[in-house]
Design an enzyme around this catalytic site. Structure first.
Site, PDB file in Angstrom:
ATOM      1  N   ARG A   1      20.341   6.807  -7.619  1.00 33.29           N
ATOM      2  CA  ARG A   1      18.935   6.412  -7.835  1.00 33.29           C
ATOM      3  C   ARG A   1      17.996   7.191  -6.919  1.00 33.29           C
ATOM      4  O   ARG A   1      16.912   7.584  -7.336  1.00 33.29           O
ATOM      5  CB  ARG A   1      18.777   4.903  -7.607  1.00 33.29           C
TER       6      ARG A   1
ATOM      7  N   ARG B   1      -4.478  -3.261   9.854  1.00 33.04           N
ATOM      8  CA  ARG B   1      -5.387  -4.346   9.477  1.00 33.04           C
ATOM      9  C   ARG B   1      -4.646  -5.462   8.748  1.00 33.04           C
ATOM     10  O   ARG B   1      -5.239  -6.470   8.387  1.00 33.04           O
ATOM     11  CB  ARG B   1      -6.504  -3.799   8.567  1.00 33.04           C
TER      12      ARG B   1
ATOM     13  N   CYS C   1      -2.008   3.310   9.191  1.00 34.92           N
ATOM     14  CA  CYS C   1      -3.459   3.367   8.981  1.00 34.92           C
ATOM     15  C   CYS C   1      -3.942   1.914   8.874  1.00 34.92           C
ATOM     16  O   CYS C   1      -3.281   1.019   9.393  1.00 34.92           O
ATOM     17  CB  CYS C   1      -3.822   4.211   7.750  1.00 34.92           C
ATOM     18  N   GLY C   2      -5.071   1.686   8.206  1.00 31.40           N
ATOM     19  CA  GLY C   2      -5.559   0.316   8.093  1.00 31.40           C
ATOM     20  C   GLY C   2      -4.714  -0.506   7.126  1.00 31.40           C
ATOM     21  O   GLY C   2      -4.383  -1.656   7.399  1.00 31.40           O
ATOM     22  N   THR C   3      -4.381   0.107   5.994  1.00 28.33           N
ATOM     23  CA  THR C   3      -3.620  -0.624   4.966  1.00 28.33           C
ATOM     24  C   THR C   3      -2.454   0.203   4.431  1.00 28.33           C
ATOM     25  O   THR C   3      -1.325   0.044   4.885  1.00 28.33           O
ATOM     26  CB  THR C   3      -4.540  -1.069   3.809  1.00 28.33           C
ATOM     27  N   VAL C   4      -2.736   1.116   3.469  1.00 30.92           N
ATOM     28  CA  VAL C   4      -1.641   1.849   2.809  1.00 30.92           C
ATOM     29  C   VAL C   4      -1.875   3.349   2.628  1.00 30.92           C
ATOM     30  O   VAL C   4      -0.950   4.085   2.296  1.00 30.92           O
ATOM     31  CB  VAL C   4      -1.336   1.274   1.402  1.00 30.92           C
ATOM     32  N   GLY C   5      -3.111   3.810   2.808  1.00 25.92           N
ATOM     33  CA  GLY C   5      -3.465   5.184   2.420  1.00 25.92           C
ATOM     34  C   GLY C   5      -2.576   6.259   3.025  1.00 25.92           C
ATOM     35  O   GLY C   5      -2.206   7.226   2.352  1.00 25.92           O
TER      36      GLY C   5
ATOM     37  N   ARG D   1      26.284   3.594  -4.698  1.00 26.65           N
ATOM     38  CA  ARG D   1      25.548   3.441  -5.954  1.00 26.65           C
ATOM     39  C   ARG D   1      24.066   3.789  -5.795  1.00 26.65           C
ATOM     40  O   ARG D   1      23.396   4.112  -6.765  1.00 26.65           O
ATOM     41  CB  ARG D   1      25.709   2.035  -6.519  1.00 26.65           C
ATOM     42  N   HIS D   2      23.578   3.707  -4.560  1.00 23.60           N
ATOM     43  CA  HIS D   2      22.153   3.979  -4.336  1.00 23.60           C
ATOM     44  C   HIS D   2      21.835   5.469  -4.398  1.00 23.60           C
ATOM     45  O   HIS D   2      20.698   5.844  -4.659  1.00 23.60           O
ATOM     46  CB  HIS D   2      21.718   3.419  -2.980  1.00 23.60           C
TER      47      HIS D   2
ATOM     48  N   ASP E   1      -4.420   6.857  11.725  1.00 21.85           N
ATOM     49  CA  ASP E   1      -5.858   7.133  11.715  1.00 21.85           C
ATOM     50  C   ASP E   1      -6.538   6.283  12.793  1.00 21.85           C
ATOM     51  O   ASP E   1      -5.875   5.597  13.591  1.00 21.85           O
ATOM     52  CB  ASP E   1      -6.466   6.974  10.306  1.00 21.85           C
ATOM     53  N   HIS E   2      -7.870   6.329  12.804  1.00 23.72           N
ATOM     54  CA  HIS E   2      -8.631   5.650  13.863  1.00 23.72           C
ATOM     55  C   HIS E   2      -8.427   4.138  13.881  1.00 23.72           C
ATOM     56  O   HIS E   2      -8.526   3.516  14.932  1.00 23.72           O
ATOM     57  CB  HIS E   2     -10.125   5.961  13.699  1.00 23.72           C
TER      58      HIS E   2
ATOM     59  N   HIS F   1      18.922   0.942   0.957  1.00 20.33           N
ATOM     60  CA  HIS F   1      19.040   1.263  -0.471  1.00 20.33           C
ATOM     61  C   HIS F   1      18.234   2.481  -0.902  1.00 20.33           C
ATOM     62  O   HIS F   1      18.609   3.153  -1.857  1.00 20.33           O
ATOM     63  CB  HIS F   1      18.584   0.062  -1.317  1.00 20.33           C
ATOM     64  N   ASN F   2      17.107   2.709  -0.256  1.00 20.10           N
ATOM     65  CA  ASN F   2      16.199   3.768  -0.724  1.00 20.10           C
ATOM     66  C   ASN F   2      16.180   4.981   0.200  1.00 20.10           C
ATOM     67  O   ASN F   2      15.470   5.942  -0.062  1.00 20.10           O
ATOM     68  CB  ASN F   2      14.773   3.217  -0.883  1.00 20.10           C
TER      69      ASN F   2
HETATM   70  C1  RB5 Z   1     -10.108   3.558   6.977  1.00 18.81           C
HETATM   71  O1  RB5 Z   1     -11.330   2.874   6.951  1.00 18.81           O
HETATM   72  C2  RB5 Z   1      -9.163   2.924   5.981  1.00 18.81           C
HETATM   73  O2  RB5 Z   1      -9.599   3.177   4.692  1.00 18.81           O
HETATM   74  C3  RB5 Z   1      -7.745   3.446   6.173  1.00 18.81           C
HETATM   75  O3  RB5 Z   1      -7.298   3.160   7.444  1.00 18.81           O
HETATM   76  C4  RB5 Z   1      -6.706   2.862   5.253  1.00 18.81           C
HETATM   77  O4  RB5 Z   1      -6.794   1.478   5.247  1.00 18.81           O
HETATM   78  C5  RB5 Z   1      -6.660   3.418   3.919  1.00 18.81           C
HETATM   79  O5  RB5 Z   1      -5.839   3.087   3.075  1.00 18.81           O
END
Ligand code: RB5
Length: 150
Positions: A135, A108, A65-69, A131-132, A8-9, A97-98
């Site tokens: 699972r 971020r 992305c910024g975190t996890v989305g 073994r993996h 993303d941005h 393993h996965n």
């Molecule tokens: C965008 O502002 C932010 O929400 C996205 O990059 C991300 O961190 C979402 O999980």
């Protein structure tokens, strides 16, 4: 090996660094965007990366992305095992393993040098099977059993 990349941005700069890094190592990178810093929605790009890997356009994917989305979106595509990793050990084990097929991280959360180390460990690791497999099969069975669930 072909690697699908999407972001993303918030992660444009990091995506460009990662693209360069991967291409210098000889990987073919397929860029699914975004290539703008205009605010956009990470699910759009997570789905694109997931689809590319699921339908075989790419061998593996990288979603930022910024975190996890973006990882949440990616994991909604059938056949995708996307893992968010903020350090190399988890990334390596997520392959061994996965059998993770998409790597995600947050622009971020970590810096570019850490992102490179994580990606390198992930790409150099191989799925161990054995073994993996039982699972991983159980995880994919959850997907099959719940495909019509709301
Ligand atoms: C965008 O502002 C932010 O929400 C996205 O990059 C991300 O961190 C979402 O999980």
């Amino acid at each position: 090996m072909k690697i699908a990349i999407g972001n993303d941005h918030t992660a444009l700069e990091m995506k460009n660094e990662m693209k360069k890094f991967l291409e210098e190592k000889g990987y073919e990178v397929i860029d699914y965007g975004t290539n703008s810093t205009e605010s956009c929605d990470y699910p759009v790009y997570g789905e694109k990366v997931g689809n590319a890997v699921a339908n075989g356009e790419a061998d593996l994917g990288l979603a930022i992305c910024g975190t996890v989305g973006i990882s949440l979106a990616c994991n909604k595509v059938k056949g995708i095992r996307c893992c968010v990793c903020s350090e190399p050990y988890t990334a390596k084990l997520s392959r061994m393993h996965n059998d993770s097929n998409v790597l995600a991280f947050g622009a971020r959360v970590i810096g570019v040098e850490m992102a490179k180390m994580i990606t390198e460990e992930w790409l150099n690791a191989e799925y161990e099977g054995g073994r993996h497999q039982r699972r991983v099969d159980q995880v994919m069975d959850i997907e099959r059993r719940n495909q019509n669930a709301l």
